[in-house]
Every structure is written in C-alpha cells, then in structure tokens.
Design a protein around this motif. Structure first.
Motif, PDB file in Angstrom:
ATOM      1  N   GLU A  72      -1.083  -6.212  -6.869  1.00 34.06           N
ATOM      2  CA  GLU A  72      -1.864  -6.743  -5.439  1.00 34.06           C
ATOM      3  C   GLU A  72      -1.096  -7.434  -4.688  1.00 34.06           C
ATOM      4  O   GLU A  72      -1.005  -9.029  -5.079  1.00 34.06           O
ATOM      5  CB  GLU A  72      -2.823  -6.249  -6.018  1.00 34.06           C
ATOM      6  CG  GLU A  72      -3.846  -6.566  -5.744  1.00 34.06           C
ATOM      7  CD  GLU A  72      -6.025  -7.060  -6.102  1.00 34.06           C
ATOM      8  OE1 GLU A  72      -5.910  -6.729  -7.379  1.00 34.06           O
ATOM      9  OE2 GLU A  72      -6.773  -6.848  -4.409  1.00 34.06           O
TER      10      GLU A  72
ATOM     11  N   GLY B  77       1.037  -0.990  -0.233  1.00 34.34           N
ATOM     12  CA  GLY B  77       0.169   0.030   0.060  1.00 34.34           C
ATOM     13  C   GLY B  77       0.581   1.539  -0.356  1.00 34.34           C
ATOM     14  O   GLY B  77       1.700   1.380   1.080  1.00 34.34           O
TER      15      GLY B  77
ATOM     16  N   SER C 244      -2.406   7.668  11.003  1.00 41.66           N
ATOM     17  CA  SER C 244      -1.813   6.273  10.105  1.00 41.66           C
ATOM     18  C   SER C 244      -0.221   7.011   9.669  1.00 41.66           C
ATOM     19  O   SER C 244       0.250   6.088   9.696  1.00 41.66           O
ATOM     20  CB  SER C 244      -2.416   6.468   8.540  1.00 41.66           C
ATOM     21  OG  SER C 244      -3.772   6.537   8.758  1.00 41.66           O
TER      22      SER C 244
ATOM     23  N   ARG D  81      -1.651  -1.845  -5.562  1.00 46.81           N
ATOM     24  CA  ARG D  81      -2.403  -2.283  -7.234  1.00 46.81           C
ATOM     25  C   ARG D  81      -2.545  -1.125  -7.758  1.00 46.81           C
ATOM     26  O   ARG D  81      -2.951  -1.857  -8.875  1.00 46.81           O
ATOM     27  CB  ARG D  81      -3.577  -2.857  -6.389  1.00 46.81           C
ATOM     28  CG  ARG D  81      -4.103  -1.938  -5.638  1.00 46.81           C
ATOM     29  CD  ARG D  81      -5.524  -2.521  -5.058  1.00 46.81           C
ATOM     30  NE  ARG D  81      -6.195  -1.589  -4.723  1.00 46.81           N
ATOM     31  CZ  ARG D  81      -7.544  -2.037  -3.527  1.00 46.81           C
ATOM     32  NH1 ARG D  81      -7.765  -3.260  -3.086  1.00 46.81           N
ATOM     33  NH2 ARG D  81      -8.152  -1.023  -3.091  1.00 46.81           N
TER      34      ARG D  81
ATOM     35  N   GLY E 250      -6.093  18.850   3.943  1.00 38.75           N
ATOM     36  CA  GLY E 250      -5.294  19.237   5.685  1.00 38.75           C
ATOM     37  C   GLY E 250      -4.682  18.253   6.267  1.00 38.75           C
ATOM     38  O   GLY E 250      -4.816  17.183   6.419  1.00 38.75           O
TER      39      GLY E 250
ATOM     40  N   GLY F 213      -4.783   0.050   3.774  1.00 44.18           N
ATOM     41  CA  GLY F 213      -5.662   0.616   4.458  1.00 44.18           C
ATOM     42  C   GLY F 213      -7.005  -0.149   4.935  1.00 44.18           C
ATOM     43  O   GLY F 213      -7.158  -1.265   5.280  1.00 44.18           O
TER      44      GLY F 213
HETATM   45  C1  LIG Z   1     -14.293  11.519   3.489  1.00 41.32           C
HETATM   46  C2  LIG Z   1     -13.680  11.201   4.127  1.00 41.32           C
HETATM   47  C3  LIG Z   1     -12.408  12.576   4.413  1.00 41.32           C
HETATM   48  C4  LIG Z   1     -11.517  12.241   5.407  1.00 41.32           C
HETATM   49  N1  LIG Z   1     -10.934  13.161   6.077  1.00 41.32           N
HETATM   50  C5  LIG Z   1      -9.639  13.333   6.486  1.00 41.32           C
HETATM   51  C6  LIG Z   1      -9.153  14.261   7.211  1.00 41.32           C
HETATM   52  O1  LIG Z   1      -9.718  15.430   7.017  1.00 41.32           O
HETATM   53  N2  LIG Z   1      -8.376  14.394   7.971  1.00 41.32           N
HETATM   54  C7  LIG Z   1      -7.486  13.195   7.761  1.00 41.32           C
HETATM   55  O2  LIG Z   1      -6.346  13.214   8.102  1.00 41.32           O
HETATM   56  N3  LIG Z   1      -7.609  11.726   7.443  1.00 41.32           N
HETATM   57  C8  LIG Z   1      -9.073  11.989   6.633  1.00 41.32           C
HETATM   58  N4  LIG Z   1     -10.057  10.429   6.391  1.00 41.32           N
HETATM   59  C9  LIG Z   1      -9.246   9.820   6.540  1.00 41.32           C
HETATM   60  C10 LIG Z   1      -7.946   9.122   5.218  1.00 41.32           C
HETATM   61  O3  LIG Z   1      -8.130   9.197   4.003  1.00 41.32           O
HETATM   62  C11 LIG Z   1      -7.506   8.073   5.825  1.00 41.32           C
HETATM   63  O4  LIG Z   1      -7.329   7.038   7.028  1.00 41.32           O
HETATM   64  C12 LIG Z   1      -6.193   7.427   5.328  1.00 41.32           C
HETATM   65  O5  LIG Z   1      -6.466   7.441   2.826  1.00 41.32           O
HETATM   66  C13 LIG Z   1      -5.598   6.098   5.811  1.00 41.32           C
HETATM   67  O6  LIG Z   1      -4.188   6.973   5.102  1.00 41.32           O
HETATM   68  P1  LIG Z   1      -3.042   4.270   5.200  1.00 41.32           P
HETATM   69  O7  LIG Z   1      -2.102   4.680   3.900  1.00 41.32           O
HETATM   70  O8  LIG Z   1      -3.323   4.505   6.047  1.00 41.32           O
HETATM   71  O9  LIG Z   1      -4.758   4.084   3.950  1.00 41.32           O
HETATM   72  P2  LIG Z   1      -5.295   4.554   2.267  1.00 41.32           P
HETATM   73  O10 LIG Z   1      -5.130   5.654   2.266  1.00 41.32           O
HETATM   74  O11 LIG Z   1      -6.820   3.924   2.279  1.00 41.32           O
HETATM   75  O12 LIG Z   1      -4.234   3.520   0.761  1.00 41.32           O
HETATM   76  C14 LIG Z   1      -4.290   2.265   1.004  1.00 41.32           C
HETATM   77  C15 LIG Z   1      -3.634   2.425   0.049  1.00 41.32           C
HETATM   78  O13 LIG Z   1      -3.257   0.653  -0.085  1.00 41.32           O
HETATM   79  C16 LIG Z   1      -3.548  -0.161  -1.742  1.00 41.32           C
HETATM   80  N5  LIG Z   1      -4.018  -1.301  -1.463  1.00 41.32           N
HETATM   81  C17 LIG Z   1      -4.945  -1.489  -0.479  1.00 41.32           C
HETATM   82  N6  LIG Z   1      -5.132  -3.085  -0.419  1.00 41.32           N
HETATM   83  C18 LIG Z   1      -4.005  -3.414  -1.531  1.00 41.32           C
HETATM   84  C19 LIG Z   1      -3.116  -4.665  -1.908  1.00 41.32           C
HETATM   85  N7  LIG Z   1      -4.122  -5.498  -1.470  1.00 41.32           N
HETATM   86  N8  LIG Z   1      -2.209  -4.836  -2.915  1.00 41.32           N
HETATM   87  C20 LIG Z   1      -1.162  -3.776  -3.065  1.00 41.32           C
HETATM   88  N9  LIG Z   1      -1.719  -2.328  -2.835  1.00 41.32           N
HETATM   89  C21 LIG Z   1      -3.269  -2.201  -1.715  1.00 41.32           C
HETATM   90  C22 LIG Z   1      -4.696   1.165  -1.912  1.00 41.32           C
HETATM   91  O14 LIG Z   1      -4.454   1.511  -3.119  1.00 41.32           O
HETATM   92  C23 LIG Z   1      -3.734   2.569  -1.440  1.00 41.32           C
HETATM   93  O15 LIG Z   1      -3.213   3.507  -2.328  1.00 41.32           O
HETATM   94  C24 LIG Z   1     -11.045  11.078   5.403  1.00 41.32           C
HETATM   95  C25 LIG Z   1     -11.782   9.637   5.282  1.00 41.32           C
HETATM   96  C26 LIG Z   1     -12.511   9.563   3.535  1.00 41.32           C
HETATM   97  C27 LIG Z   1     -13.546   8.348   4.050  1.00 41.32           C
END
Ligand SMILES: Cc1cc2nc3c(=O)[nH]c(=O)nc-3n(C[C@H](O)[C@H](O)[C@H](O)COP(=O)(O)OP(=O)(O)OC[C@H]3O[C@@H](n4cnc5c(N)ncnc54)[C@H](O)[C@@H]3O)c2cc1C
Length: 489
Positions: free
Chosen positions: A119, A9, A291, A33, A45, A153
């Motif tokens: 993926e 990810g 995160s 992926r 932000g 994610g």
């Molecule tokens: C409407 C909304 C508003 C938000 N606003 C805010 C905000 O203002 N501030 C804030 O801090 N947070 C906000 N969030 C939360 C924030 O978007 C997430 O917490 C953040 O994106 C998490 O980051 P991450 O890297 O853990 O996961 P993700 O951003 O989900 O990244 C996961 C990555 O893994 C990849 N992936 C998934 N499965 C696989 C697989 N099997 N193999 C390879 N790759 C894979 C995906 O394509 C993705 O690129 C909001 C969420 C929502 C829904």
C-alpha cells in the motif's frame, strides 16, 4: 532508481498504463494494496471506444465470445447506439473482474512487475525523481522512479500526498447495489422510476441478479463497511412492495453521486489517471472506460519521454487532452443523474428530451458522448474531418495482404498510413521510422468510411487518434511527426 515508472493501483487504469508502458519497453512496477483481486464487479461491459482500444491491442479475443448490444440510454431515456455507424458495438455483461483479469495477464506477459499486498502511504517528488513509501506484510520500503502514476481510485492516496486539488460536490444521495441469488425479479435494465425513487434489475447469470435501488430523500452515510443486506431489502420493499429479504446476498455495496475532478492531471513527476482524477455517479457505465482511455493517452507519451525520444512538453498534452474529456464526463453524468433520479418535477424535461432523442442527430450526439467516440483532441487546425478523432477500424490491403487499421496499431507505435503510394511522403517520414511504422496501403472499405474517400495519408498516434491527414491539415507532416514523436533521428 528502482524503475522508470511506479504505478499505484492495479485497477483498470493502472493495468492498462502498465501494459502500454511495457509495449514501449519501459520498466514499470505496479504496487497494489490488495493481496488478491476481490472478484467484485462494479462495472459490467465496456463502451464502443473501449472495444476499439482493446481491438487495437489484440485483446478482444481474450474475452472469449463477447455479447454486444446497441441498446443503451441517456439518463434512462433509451438510445439505439446503432446511430454510430462504423463503430464496434458496446460489450454487455463482461464483469469488471474479468476485464481486470484479462488486463493483468496482458500486462504481466509484457513484463510488468505487479507487486500485490503493498500500500502506498506517502510520496515525495524532489524534481529529479519520485520516492514512494509502500507498506506491506514485511514492513515499509521505498521505491524511487523517474515518474509515478496514481491509479489508486476515487479515494486516491497519491492525489492527496502529491497535493492535487480535487474540487467538486459532495454526495447528495446514496444508492445500494446488491448481487443476490435465489429470487426471480422482472428485468428493469435501464432503471425504472417508481414512486419515491428508482430501481434497476439485471440478470448476471449463474442465478445471480444485480439490483440497484435509489430512494429519494435518504441522506448519504459515511461508511467504512458495506451496508447490511437487510438495509437494501428494506429499501427495496418500500419502493417496490416486493420482499427480497430471503435472498442470498453475494455482494452488497453502496455508492453516491459525489462529483469531483482534479484541477491538474500532472504535478511535476506525478500523474493521475482514472477514478483518482475524476469521480461521478456511475450513470451510463463510463467510469472504467474513461479510466482505461486516460491510461491509453498517457502511456505512449510517458514511454516516449522516459526513453528520451520526445521532449517533456509532450507530457503536458495528457492534461490538456484528458481534462476536458473528464469535464464532459462529469457534465453528462450529472445531467443523467438529474434525469434518472429526480422526481416528477423533471418529467417535462424528460418528455422534451424524449422527443428530441428521436432526431438521429441528437441521439448520435448523446451516444457519441457516452461511448467516447466523439472525442476530438486538438492536434492542429485543418479541414480534414478526422483530425484529432479516433481512427475507425478500416479494412486495408498492405502488400497484397488483407488487414485492418486496428491490427496495424497493435505494436503501440505510431502508424503513417500512405494511401496514395507516395515515395516523397515516405521519404519525409523516414527520420521517424524508429518510432512510426510507415505503411503503404489501399483502402478496401471505402464505402464504410466516407472520410477516407479522398484521403491520401493519415498519421495515427499509438492511442489510435489521427494526428495529421492529407489533404486537409494546415501543418505539414514533419511538423506533426516532430510534435507527437519528437525530433527526427
Ligand atoms: C455501482 C457502480 C457501477 C459501475 N459500473 C460501471 C460500468 O458499467 N462501466 C464503467 O465503465 N464504469 C463503471 N463504474 C465505475 C468503475 O468501476 C470505475 O470507474 C473504475 O473501477 C475505475 O478504475 P480505476 O483503475 O481508476 O480505479 P479502481 O478500479 O478503483 O482501482 C484502484 C486500485 O488501486 C488500489 N489502491 C487504492 N489505494 C491504494 C494504495 N494506497 N496503495 C496501493 N493500491 C491502492 C485499489 O485496491 C484498486 O485495486 C461503476 C462504479 C460503480 C460504483
């Protein structure tokens, strides 16, 4: 071994972890992926603590001019975050896609091998290494590494494949998000209760407006694709009476209030960071920030163990430090959801809380919780107020040169701040100088940080948290150095 660490990810958590590992010289492959970033921005932000963390890695200038603001809220009740003195203010309106692009460039420049279009489909931890099967346009391939981090994610494949438990509550409601062009709507930045639900409106620039709409009593749907814009426009009309059906939808999405947390953040050689470890209602903009900070906590520890300078046990502190932070995140987003989205039945509670929030101590507590500035890790007992807390940015003079504590953390190493020019102190730390920078400094900014006024020395971990301080820590410096950085040379 194909590499030391595989990260699944390339979202904020995965990219930060990749950058942190590369800072320490550890080989890393990131599998993502998506062939290309989507350009979509759930988050806008980042919080004060993320501003500080980015500052500690020299990343802030990469964002250009950042618009900051002290105006925030807790569950829709306004809070002035200026109560948090001595901290950078939160960034407003930086789209998550921009943050991800900055982080990807940084990690790549540091040498992270980011492989898109792959993926993760399964993995196996055999106790000595982890083998992950990834699928791409050229079929399946296997990658073997010493450790693997699931930064994939909320629907994490890694979490399921490695057998992590993810208890919590399923979604009880659904909200729509739409970025639309071609309509002018009155801004309602922190959400406004309307009969039947809640609506939010924020300008994103370039004639695009973000709307969020929550209609009470509507059950969440299991979706495999974004909702059609007509569904959003209909809900908007029902709640506000305003017809936006003619607007051009740029991005439409739906999300809910499912709230879950992995019971463990580490199982053997597999870690979870970011949304793979915790999901919740995005109230108060905390998910991405938490995160990022999960990864900042894990990165230097994993690097030290991979490089053989620290014992395996250091890795367990990732769970013991970050799981409680995730638990509080779930608690506060649940509370905010109730305040934000419930009907008139919680109005008395809102009224009471509105009164309480006028007390600086209360708003400081809530602002500290949402901003991540209140986090204190268990680094051992003592009376020094900064033990376990984040090191605030302080102006310092080092060898006659003006600098700041954040600048001294840029290499991602530990830093021992010797604020009393003590030769014996420096001698006691000399055995760790390959991992810890020993800096004799004078504080040029004593008025701003009361806590530093009587401080003679501080040991700061690469994630910016104070591991030891003098006077006031009950354990001695070599013990602290040994605990966080491994045995002396
Ligand atoms: C409407 C909304 C508003 C938000 N606003 C805010 C905000 O203002 N501030 C804030 O801090 N947070 C906000 N969030 C939360 C924030 O978007 C997430 O917490 C953040 O994106 C998490 O980051 P991450 O890297 O853990 O996961 P993700 O951003 O989900 O990244 C996961 C990555 O893994 C990849 N992936 C998934 N499965 C696989 C697989 N099997 N193999 C390879 N790759 C894979 C995906 O394509 C993705 O690129 C909001 C969420 C929502 C829904």
């Amino acid at each position: 071994m194909d590499t030391s660490v595989v990260i699944v990810g390339a979202g904020p958590a995965g990219l930060v972890l990749a950058g942190e590992l590369r800072l320490a010289g550890v080989e890393v492959i990131v599998v993502e992926r998506l062939e290309e970033p989507t350009g979509e921005s759930r988050g806008l932000g980042f919080t004060s603590r993320t501003m500080e963390v980015f500052d500690q890695r020299g990343l802030l200038s990469r964002f250009g001019e950042i618009e900051t603001s002290t105006q925030g809220h807790f569950g829709g009740l306004p809070i002035d975050f200026a109560v948090l003195e001595g901290a950078l203010q939160a960034a407003k309106s930086v789209p998550q896609s921009v943050t991800e692009s900055v982080l990807e460039t940084w990690a790549t420049e540091l040498g992270a091998d980011i492989r898109r279009g792959l993926e993760c489909v399964s993995l196996r931890d055999d106790g000595d290494s982890v083998e992950v099967v990834v699928r791409g346009s050229k079929g399946e391939q296997r990658l073997r590494s010493a450790y693997l981090a699931g930064c994939d994610g909320g629907r994490s494949r890694v979490r399921k494949a490695a057998g992590f438990d993810f208890p919590g509550t399923a979604a009880t409601m659904e909200m729509y998000l739409a970025d639309i062009r071609g309509v002018r709507l009155e801004p309602r930045m922190i959400g406004e209760a309307v009969p039947g639900g809640m609506v939010m409106v924020g300008p994103l620039g370039d004639d695009i407006t973000r709307i969020i709409v929550c209609e009470r009593g509507v059950s969440p749907q299991r979706r495999t694709a974004p909702p059609p814009f007509s569904e959003v426009a209909d809900a908007w009309k029902r709640l506000t009476g305003i017809d936006i059906s003619h607007a051009e939808p740029v991005w439409v999405s739906a999300f809910g209030d499912a709230t879950r947390q992995a019971t463990e953040y580490r199982r053997g050689r597999v870690f979870l960071a970011g949304d793979s470890a915790h999901i919740h209602l995005p109230a108060g903009g905390q998910g991405m920030n938490t995160s990022i900070q999960d990864s900042v906590n894990l990165g230097w520890k994993l690097a030290a163990v991979v490089r053989g300078t620290a014992p395996e046990a250091l890795l367990d502190t990732y769970h013991s430090e970050r799981h409680p932070v995730g638990r509080r995140l779930l608690m506060n987003t649940r509370a905010q959801g109730l305040l934000f989205l419930s009907g008139d039945e919680v109005q008395p509670l809102r009224d009471v809380l509105s009164e309480l929030i006028r007390y600086p101590e209360v708003s400081r507590h809530l602002a500290g919780m949402v901003s991540g500035l209140e986090i204190r890790y268990d680094v051992g007992t003592g009376s020094h107020p900064m033990l376990g807390m984040r090191m605030p940015d302080v102006a310092l003079t080092v060898s006659g040169r003006a600098t700041r504590s954040a600048e001294l953390l840029r290499a991602g190493r530990g830093v021992l701040f010797d604020l009393a020019d003590s030769t014996p102190l420096r001698q006691r730390a000399a055995g760790w100088s390959d991992r810890v920078d020993i800096v004799t400094a004078t504080t040029a900014d004593k008025s701003r940080e009361d806590a530093l006024r009587e401080t003679k020395a501080l040991l700061v971990r690469p994630d910016g948290h104070v591991a030891w301080a003098a006077p006031g820590a009950h354990h001695d410096l070599p013990m602290a150095l040994d605990r966080w950085f491994g045995p002396s040379r």
